[in-house]
Write an enzyme that holds these catalytic residues in place. Structure first.
Site, PDB file in Angstrom:
ATOM      1  N   LYS A  85      25.936 -20.000 -63.112  1.00 46.73           N
ATOM      2  CA  LYS A  85      27.398 -20.025 -62.948  1.00 46.73           C
ATOM      3  C   LYS A  85      27.757 -19.790 -61.479  1.00 46.73           C
ATOM      4  CE  LYS A  85      31.505 -17.788 -65.069  1.00 46.73           C
ATOM      5  NZ  LYS A  85      31.964 -16.787 -66.068  1.00 46.73           N
ATOM      6  N   SER A 144      35.299 -18.336 -69.454  1.00 45.72           N
ATOM      7  CA  SER A 144      35.244 -19.008 -68.169  1.00 45.72           C
ATOM      8  C   SER A 144      33.903 -19.688 -67.881  1.00 45.72           C
ATOM      9  CB  SER A 144      35.548 -18.016 -67.053  1.00 45.72           C
ATOM     10  OG  SER A 144      34.557 -16.992 -67.032  1.00 45.72           O
ATOM     11  N   SER A 183      33.740 -14.480 -71.878  1.00 47.36           N
ATOM     12  CA  SER A 183      33.443 -15.708 -71.134  1.00 47.36           C
ATOM     13  C   SER A 183      32.057 -16.319 -71.337  1.00 47.36           C
ATOM     14  CB  SER A 183      33.650 -15.477 -69.640  1.00 47.36           C
ATOM     15  OG  SER A 183      35.000 -15.608 -69.352  1.00 47.36           O
TER      16      SER A 183
HETATM   17  N1  GLN Z   1      39.300 -15.205 -70.950  1.00 44.78           N
HETATM   18  C1  GLN Z   1      39.263 -13.857 -70.522  1.00 44.78           C
HETATM   19  C2  GLN Z   1      40.088 -13.742 -69.265  1.00 44.78           C
HETATM   20  O1  GLN Z   1      40.720 -14.685 -68.927  1.00 44.78           O
HETATM   21  C3  GLN Z   1      37.863 -13.413 -70.286  1.00 44.78           C
HETATM   22  C4  GLN Z   1      37.289 -13.991 -69.090  1.00 44.78           C
HETATM   23  C5  GLN Z   1      35.884 -13.514 -68.825  1.00 44.78           C
HETATM   24  O2  GLN Z   1      35.209 -12.996 -69.721  1.00 44.78           O
HETATM   25  N2  GLN Z   1      35.471 -13.669 -67.582  1.00 44.78           N
HETATM   26  O3  GLN Z   1      40.127 -12.756 -68.625  1.00 44.78           O
END
Ligand code: GLN
Length: 477
Positions: free
Chosen positions: A70, A146, A170
């Site tokens: 990532k 994400s 995410s």
């Molecule tokens: N979707 C969640 C957020 O927007 C979690 C994102 C993540 O785990 N990095 O914060």
């Protein structure tokens, strides 16, 4: 079957017994990328001409099995931009600890990074500076986020396996949307050194893989104490592959009643119920449980996560990293760099987090959120006195349409209603494929356990996998 469609453990066996070569694998991967990547866009700044072709097989061995990373995990000399303009052209002068560990295990870091929501802010990968990734199962839908690039790369066989990061879901939510396995390890299990911080008390790096065994192998490689991360825990790392016993008889599994209420898509609900029946048939003892503070998880998360994010993002001011806007004086430079460098969601979170931490509001919001976080953790402590693990959906819906939720941040935030609690409580949690909707979109089953009990997650997930075929389906592109 092409080589790039195999799991990492199958490939490692074949490489060891010299049935295949790494360059044969690389050329299969290259062919797949040339075909799928223009549609999926799992990677950022991908140069399809830089990939090996079948004719380049005679070239010298390229190195070990590739792994996709990532874009928020620092890779020495390789672009790491967090899919943000503000980190444009940033090449870290060091490797994250997980990267050092992967290299020591003989793996090759794939030179193109996986797409993600800017700074991991999002649930759909639509917040990337580089544009969205598409879900390989249906190109009109999001891959989740994400870590959507990592999940889509694995699901489309554009990667053998991948690393993502999980602050509120995410890894698990994109794994669920893309029909792959994703694990968020216990907080402190995997070093965060070199992970560009979003919310330091919630972030963990973890694997996205084609099956549970690969997840166990990869977790083992990246886990362990690291003096460079003061929150990493000095506990021996078990041999996770030993936990794949295929036996879950008499295991006590709790089903949280708060997770099966309004908002859960009825189709997902029935698929999850079928999966729970399967676990019963395999000998597990299933009972309903209660996690009474569940309703507070999303609001508490969006106070704590944005507060920490606003503080972590203060370092991006045009001085040390990435992008710098031209300006007449220092203050203007800071202002223009941040105004032009951050996307809309990053700005929203900086404003929200700064507000929650500001004088006069700190006690009312941030401090109160920390207290409720403790109550959420105590819900789990209570349940784990009597139960081995908790099973529930990973996400209330399957993958949604690209663009469907971008105008409504609150709706987007609710995608993580089932994943956020594990981060707030520091627990390990895994998502595994457990079915498909009528429209052919994957559905994920989430399993959570006590801190540092990843072994149990692998055992339950692997047993389920052995008696189902969901993980074997491939997206047709
Ligand atoms: N979707 C969640 C957020 O927007 C979690 C994102 C993540 O785990 N990095 O914060």
């Amino acid at each position: 079957m092409e080589l790039n469609q195999l799991t990492a453990h199958e490939l490692l066996d074949k490489l060891k017994s010299k049935q295949i070569t790494v360059s044969a694998l690389e050329s299969a991967l290259g062919a797949c990328l040339r075909k799928n990547e223009p549609q999926v866009k799992a990677y950022v700044r991908m140069d399809l001409n830089a990939l090996p072709t079948a004719n380049s097989q005679s070239q010298a061995e390229i190195g070990g099995l590739p792994i996709t990373i990532k874009d928020n995990i620092c890779t020495l000399g390789l672009l790491t931009e967090c899919c943000s303009k503000i980190l444009e052209n940033f090449r870290p002068p060091y490797d994250a600890t997980v990267i050092t560990k992967l290299k020591a295990a003989g793996l090759r870091i794939f030179p193109f990074k996986a797409n993600m929501d800017e700074f991991a802010f999002g649930s759909s990968t639509e917040n990337s500076f580089f544009g969205p990734t598409r879900n390989p199962w249906n190109l009109d839908t999001v891959p989740g986020g994400s870590s959507g690039g990592s999940a889509a790369a694995v699901a489309s066989d554009e990667a053998i396996w991948a690393l993502g990061s999980d602050t509120g879901g995410s890894i698990r939510q994109p794994a669920s949307f893309c029909g792959v396995v994703g694990l968020k390890p216990t907080y402190g299990r995997v070093s965060r050194y070199g992970l560009i911080a979003f919310a330091s008390s919630l972030d963990q790096i973890g694997p996205l893989t084609k099956d549970v065994k690969d997840a166990a192998i990869l977790t083992q490689i990246i886990s362990g104490y690291d003096a460079k991360d003061s929150t990493s825990i000095n506990l021996a790392v078990p041999d996770y592959t030993q936990s794949l016993t295929g036996d879950i008889r008499n295991l006590k599994i709790g089903i949280p009643k708060e997770y099966f209420v309004a908002g859960l898509d009825p189709e997902i609900k029935s698929i999850i119920e079928e999966a729970i029946n399967k676990l019963t048939n395999l000998g597990a003892k299933i009972q309903n449980i209660s996690l009474p503070h569940t309703d507070y998880a999303v609001p508490v998360y969006y106070i704590i996560a944005t507060a920490e994010a606003s503080s972590n993002l203060a370092r991006f001011d045009g001085v040390q990293f990435g992008f710098r806007a031209p300006a007449d004086n220092l203050l203007q430079m800071y202002k223009k760099t941040r105004a032009e460098g951050f996307g809309a969601e990053a700005k929203r979170r900086i404003i929200l987090g700064t507000f929650a931490l500001s004088h006069g509001y700190y006690d009312a919001y941030y401090l109160r959120a920390l207290k409720v976080r403790t109550l959420i953790k105590q819900d789990f402590d209570r349940v784990f006195k009597d139960y081995d693990c908790i099973v529930c959906p990973t996400s209330p819906t399957a993958a949604f349409k690209i663009g469907e939720r971008t105008a409504d941040p609150l709706k987007m935030y609710l995608s993580d209603i089932y994943t956020i609690s594990a981060n707030l409580a520091g627990l390990p949690a895994i998502s595994i494929p457990c079915g498909f909707t009528k429209k052919g979109l994957p559905v994920g089953l989430q399993i959570m356990a006590k801190p540092f009990n990843e072994e149990l997650l692998f055992r339950v997930a692997h047993t389920f996998e052995q008696h189902t075929e969901w993980h074997k389906r491939r997206a047709q592109l």
